[in-house]
Each structure stands twice: as structure tokens, then as C-alpha cells.
Design a protein around this motif. Structure first.
Motif, PDB file in Angstrom:
ATOM      1  N   GLY A 386      -0.782  -2.081   1.351  1.00  0.00           N
ATOM      2  CA  GLY A 386      -1.713  -2.136   2.467  1.00  0.00           C
ATOM      3  C   GLY A 386      -1.114  -1.662   3.779  1.00  0.00           C
ATOM      4  O   GLY A 386       0.102  -1.498   3.916  1.00  0.00           O
ATOM      5  N   VAL A 387      -1.994  -1.452   4.767  1.00  0.00           N
ATOM      6  CA  VAL A 387      -1.601  -1.048   6.115  1.00  0.00           C
ATOM      7  C   VAL A 387      -2.197  -2.025   7.120  1.00  0.00           C
ATOM      8  O   VAL A 387      -3.402  -2.320   7.062  1.00  0.00           O
ATOM      9  N   ARG A 388      -1.361  -2.536   8.007  1.00  0.00           N
ATOM     10  CA  ARG A 388      -1.823  -3.390   9.108  1.00  0.00           C
ATOM     11  C   ARG A 388      -2.171  -2.534  10.326  1.00  0.00           C
ATOM     12  O   ARG A 388      -1.802  -1.368  10.403  1.00  0.00           O
ATOM     13  N   ASP A 389      -2.866  -3.159  11.286  1.00  0.00           N
ATOM     14  CA  ASP A 389      -3.218  -2.458  12.534  1.00  0.00           C
ATOM     15  C   ASP A 389      -3.864  -1.123  12.201  1.00  0.00           C
ATOM     16  O   ASP A 389      -3.513  -0.064  12.768  1.00  0.00           O
ATOM     17  N   PHE A 390      -4.816  -1.167  11.291  1.00  0.00           N
ATOM     18  CA  PHE A 390      -5.298   0.054  10.676  1.00  0.00           C
ATOM     19  C   PHE A 390      -5.894   1.037  11.681  1.00  0.00           C
ATOM     20  O   PHE A 390      -5.649   2.239  11.601  1.00  0.00           O
ATOM     21  N   ALA A 408      -2.444  -9.068   6.865  1.00  0.00           N
ATOM     22  CA  ALA A 408      -1.277  -9.934   6.697  1.00  0.00           C
ATOM     23  C   ALA A 408       0.028  -9.176   6.930  1.00  0.00           C
ATOM     24  O   ALA A 408       0.126  -7.968   6.710  1.00  0.00           O
ATOM     25  N   VAL A 409       1.047  -9.925   7.345  1.00  0.00           N
ATOM     26  CA  VAL A 409       2.358  -9.326   7.568  1.00  0.00           C
ATOM     27  C   VAL A 409       3.052  -9.086   6.231  1.00  0.00           C
ATOM     28  O   VAL A 409       2.701  -9.669   5.204  1.00  0.00           O
ATOM     29  N   LEU A 410       4.070  -8.223   6.293  1.00  0.00           N
ATOM     30  CA  LEU A 410       4.830  -7.810   5.118  1.00  0.00           C
ATOM     31  C   LEU A 410       5.321  -8.993   4.283  1.00  0.00           C
ATOM     32  O   LEU A 410       5.211  -9.006   3.055  1.00  0.00           O
ATOM     33  N   GLY A 411       5.866 -10.017   4.951  1.00  0.00           N
ATOM     34  CA  GLY A 411       6.522 -11.115   4.254  1.00  0.00           C
ATOM     35  C   GLY A 411       5.609 -11.952   3.388  1.00  0.00           C
ATOM     36  O   GLY A 411       6.106 -12.781   2.606  1.00  0.00           O
ATOM     37  N   ARG A 412       4.296 -11.764   3.500  1.00  0.00           N
ATOM     38  CA  ARG A 412       3.400 -12.528   2.627  1.00  0.00           C
ATOM     39  C   ARG A 412       3.623 -12.189   1.153  1.00  0.00           C
ATOM     40  O   ARG A 412       3.475 -13.050   0.285  1.00  0.00           O
ATOM     41  N   ARG A 413       3.972 -10.945   0.882  1.00  0.00           N
ATOM     42  CA  ARG A 413       4.110 -10.514  -0.508  1.00  0.00           C
ATOM     43  C   ARG A 413       5.439  -9.786  -0.806  1.00  0.00           C
ATOM     44  O   ARG A 413       5.819  -9.679  -1.968  1.00  0.00           O
ATOM     45  N   HIS A 414       6.126  -9.288   0.229  1.00  0.00           N
ATOM     46  CA  HIS A 414       7.222  -8.350  -0.025  1.00  0.00           C
ATOM     47  C   HIS A 414       8.515  -8.750   0.683  1.00  0.00           C
ATOM     48  O   HIS A 414       8.486  -9.404   1.727  1.00  0.00           O
ATOM     49  N   ILE A 415       9.621  -8.255   0.107  1.00  0.00           N
ATOM     50  CA  ILE A 415      10.920  -8.215   0.796  1.00  0.00           C
ATOM     51  C   ILE A 415      11.345  -6.746   0.836  1.00  0.00           C
ATOM     52  O   ILE A 415      11.410  -6.089  -0.210  1.00  0.00           O
TER      53      ILE A 415
END
Length: 501
Positions: A386-390, A408-415
Motif C-alpha cells: 500500500g501507499v500512504r498519503d496517497f 496505516a504506517v509501515l510498522g503495522r505489517r512490515h519491518i
């Protein structure tokens, strides 16, 4: 056998050294000169040394890299001025061993003259024995060097870049070689660094045939030099010792020998001509050409572009995200993490491709980092997440290919885990340096080794398709025309003549 004496040393008005002369050294240095080049060493650098009375050389205080180079030295016996190669060897009286010592720490200060780096007192030991030049074949000499008892150099003069007679003749064209002058004739591969307490030995030898037909070895004996540590520091009104990894590599002969990490491979470059060719054809054509070559799984699927009007071509840089695990995010997710490093190192025209495992439940890039990539000249960002601040990302001139917007921010699903490795994105494999071509039809990953051939065949295919479209526009059936049969190909080749060039 004659020995090097104080008289021999005192008679030398000039000491001339050759830069590169052995093929093994040229290969080690990565350059082969077309003509010999030289530098001068002061006669005050001369010293004698033997097993019974070793010479002593000081590694100057503050210096790290005292290099040794075992060499064959020629001692001029009669003046030579504008002599030819056929006569040049007759002007050499003696052959002996030498050690062309120098400190790499001062090379930067010499601007190529080598005066300070190679001219120190005792930096040119010679001897101990002298071999009569008229008793040997100059192409059948052998030079060996031992460092603390280990043989590190062993080469012959059989295949020198510049034979000894050529050196004498060449030098004599502009300057008079005087009786007693010494020519150092270059060093083979294996020269390295000596430290205080080390012992370096050099020997020159050959063989000759006696009147009875038996072979008799001729040798200078071993020239022995012991290294000591200097204690007097350099004054502050001149150049101070200074070194770096390049000098260490040159001094030791290789990065490995110097204890340095392997050099990073140069970054791949996309040639402008190839880039222009790939920009001139659509991905649909490239895809068909890839398929002809058996490559079917080379498209990044399921993504949308913020700028579908743009066609992009660039080299891939890669970034991999792994699934979030809270303890690991604490060590890898914060600060200047892999995501920020990747974006902050992307170069002009490169495309950052992110592996997000198709995870749509969070953003993988937002407006600030996308802006940073754009400012650095990135051709595009591709993520299968996904992309934030689209709205802000979509308004940028740089295209971003994405799976979906998500707040959502990166840390919700990813490292953010690692960069510039082989990754998976949108169902295919992407390696750093792969060529990415994208337009409104999709995104292709092109192996660099195929790119030139692929571009040329795609251009040819699209030229055929222009002809086919014209024929269809004129009302012809596609039967036999698309693809071209023999009859239509002959017509195409007539059409594809000078009038259409």
C-alpha cells in the motif's frame, strides 16, 4: 666475483628507475604502458648490503607502508648518448641486485616524482656481487626476493615489456648516461610491505656455459636489508605521512593481502542508447519478444500507476520488507532503517522496487519518502503493497506503482529488512540491476544480458506492425497479413525501403 664497494656507490651520479616493466606487475596493477616511463632516485639513497653486512633501512616515523621491490640493476660502464638498441647493451658493465624501497605514505606529496617517497637515505640498496654484463644474456636473468625467509618474487627477463637494451637506448636519446650511473629495471609481481624487524633479501642470477660445455651459475648473492623503526617525527613545515586504502592496496599488491574488504562492484549503468531504444517500444511488444525467448514470468502484476501517461525505463534497486515481529521491529524498524537507506541512496534514473509480499493492510511508502526519492532523481517507485498519503504521492511527477492506498504506517505489517538483494514483487523475481520497463500496459523485468537484442527485435516488430496496421486500414484481411506470410513479408520488405527510412 667483483663486489659492490663504496667506490661503485660513489661513482653513481644518477639512479634511474623504471615504473612498470614486467608483465606480471602490469597485470597486478591493471595497466600496461605502451612506452617505458622513469623516475629519478638520489644517489644518496644508495647502500650496500650482504649476508655478512646487511644494510639497514629506516621506516620513517609515522609511516605505515614501507614497500620493497626486488629488481635487477644495471651499472653503466661507458657513456651512452643517442645510442641504438643494437649497441646499447655494450654500454652496461655490471648487473647486480637492488631493492627499490619507498614509503607509500608520501606518494600524494610527490605528484609522480617519487622524490620523497622513494628517495630516502638507504632506500636503494644494491649488491652484494657484480655480474659482468658481457658474460650474460640480458634476456636470461632471474630475480628473486625473500621476505622474512619466504620467497615472494620470482621472475625472469625473458618476456619484459621493455628489454634492457631498449631502456638504455631510450634514455640516451635525451640524456647522457655516465659511467657509474645505475638503472633499476622494474619489479615483478609480489612486491609488498616490510615492517620494522623484517628482513628482505634480493638475488639476481643466471647461468652461462663454460669452455668445457658445462653450465655454471652466476649470482649476485643475496642483497640483505633489515628494516628499523624511525624515531624522529616529520617537521610540521613539510608534507606529513598520509595513507588510505588505495595506497594500502597498491603497497601490498591486492586488497586481500592488505587485509581490506573486497571492493564493491561498480554500479551497473544503463547505456543511453539502450535506454532510448527501450523507451521507443511498448511493453506489449517487449513482452511478446520475451515470450519468444521462453521468459513468461517477467511481469510485475496487479499494480496501478499514479502516472499511467508515463513510460519509464531504469535499473532496479531493491528493498525487502519482512512480516512485522515486535521485538525485531525495535531493532530494525526505527532510525535510519533499510527503507530510509534505500530511498536515500537511489540514484538518478533508478527505480526502487519493494517487496511487500502483496500485503495491502498498510502503507509501504508515504509522501515524505516518495518526495525524497523524487528529489534524488528516481525514475519510479514500485511496491506490491500500500501507499500512504496517497493524494500527495499521486500528485508527484515521479510515478509510483502500488497495490492500493492505505492510511496505516509501515510498522503495522512490515519491518524494513535489507536492500539490493534478490526480491519478489508482484509475482516475479527482481534483482538489483535488472532493467524495468513500465507503461500503461504494465511492468516488465528484463534481464540485462538480453536487453540489447530484445530492444532491436522489438523495434523491428513494431515496424512490421505499422505496416500491418496500414494494410488493415486500407481494407486488407488479417488472414496471412497478421502474422506476415511469405507473400506479405515480401511486400513488407518492399515497403520497408528507403522511402520509409
Amino acid at each position: 666475483m667483483e663486489q659492490v664497494t663504496d667506490h661503485i656507490l660513489a661513482a653513481a651520479r644518477k639512479v634511474i628507475a623504471v615504473h612498470i616493466n614486467y608483465p606480471s606487475r602490469a597485470a597486478q596493477r591493471g595497466r600496461t604502458p605502451e612506452q617505458p616511463s622513469y623516475f629519478l632516485k638520489p644517489s644518496s639513497s644508495l647502500a650496500a648490503g650482504s649476508a655478512a653486512a646487511p644494510s639497514s633501512v629506516e621506516r620513517p616515523a609515522g609511516c605505515e607502508l614501507l614497500g620493497f621491490e626486488g629488481e635487477i640493476a644495471l651499472i653503466i660502464g661507458k657513456p651512452a648518448r643517442r645510442v641504438g638498441m643494437a649497441d646499447a647493451w655494450s654500454h652496461v658493465e655490471w648487473v647486480t641486485a637492488s631493492n627499490d624501497l619507498g614509503v607509500y605514505d608520501l606518494r600524494y606529496a610527490d605528484k609522480g616524482s617519487n622524490l620523497r617517497s622513494k628517495g630516502g637515505d638507504g632506500f636503494t640498496p644494491v649488491g652484494p656481487g657484480l655480474i659482468a654484463a658481457d658474460a650474460v644474456d640480458p634476456a636470461q636473468l632471474r630475480v628473486r626476493t625473500w621476505h622474512n625467509g619466504s620467497l615472494v618474487q620470482d621472475d625472469t627477463t625473458e618476456d619484459l615489456l621493455f628489454p634492457f637494451a631498449r631502456l638504455v637506448a631510450d634514455l640516451s636519446q635525451l640524456l647522457t648516461l655516465e659511467e657509474g650511473d645505475i638503472i633499476l629495471t622494474g619489479t615483478p609481481a609480489g612486491a609488498s610491505v616490510a615492517k620494522p624487524g623484517d628482513v628482505v633479501e634480493v638475488e639476481v642470477s643466471t647461468s652461462t656455459t663454460t669452455a668445457g660445455g658445462t653450465a655454471a651459475a652466476l649470482t649476485t648473492g643475496r642483497l640483505v636489508t633489515r628494516v628499523t623503526e624511525g624515531t624522529t617525527p616529520f617537521a610540521d613545515f613539510g608534507a606529513r605521512p598520509r595513507t588510505d586504502d588505495l595506497q594500502r592496496e597498491e603497497a601490498y599488491g591486492s586488497r586481500e593481502a592488505a587485509g581490506l574488504a573486497p571492493a564493491e562492484a561498480p554500479a551497473p549503468v544503463l547505456a543511453p542508447e539502450l535506454k532510448a531504444k527501450l523507451e521507443s517500444v511498448c511493453t506489449a511488444t517487449l513482452s511478446s519478444q520475451l515470450r519468444k525467448r521462453g521468459l513468461n514470468n517477467v511481469s510485475i502484476d496487479g499494480l496501478t500507476s499514479t502516472r499511467p501517461d508515463k513510460r519509464i525505463v531504469g535499473l532496479a534497486r531493491t528493498l525487502r520488507y519482512v512480516p512485522n515481529r515486535e521485538d525485531l521491529f525495535k531493532t530494525h524498524g526505527g532510525g535510519f532503517n533499510a527503507q530510509k537507506k534505500a530511498i536515500d541512496s537511489v540514484n538518478e534514473g533508478e527505480i526502487l522496487v519493494m517487496e511487500a509480499r502483496g500485503e495491502k493492510g498498510t502503507g509501504t511508502i508515504g509522501d515524505i519518502l516518495a518526495l525524497r526519492a523524487q528529489v534524488r532523481g528516481a525514475a519510479a517507485v514500485i511496491t506490491d503493497g500500500g501507499v500512504r498519503d496517497f493524494s500527495a504521492v499521486a500528485a508527484m511527477d515521479m510515478p509510483t506503482y502500488y497495490s492500493n492506498p492505505h492510511p496505516a504506517v509501515l510498522g503495522r505489517r512490515h519491518i524494513p529488512w535489507d536492500t539490493d538483494i534478490t526480491i519478489a514483487c508482484g509475482g516475479t523475481t527482481v534483482q538489483p540491476g535488472d532493467i524495468i520497463v513500465a507503461d500503461s500496459d504494465g511492468i516488465l523485468v528484463i534481464p540485462p544480458a538480453l536487453a540489447d537484442e530484445l530492444a532491436d527485435d522489438s523495434i523491428a516488430q513494431e515496424r512490421e506492425e505499422v505496416f500491418i496496421a496500414e494494410m488493415v486500414q486500407q481494407g486488407h484481411s488479417v488472414d496471412g497479413l497478421y502474422p506476415l506470410n511469405a507473400e506479405w513479408r515480401a511486400k513488407y520488405e518492399t515497403w520497408d525501403g528507403p522511402a520509409h527510412d
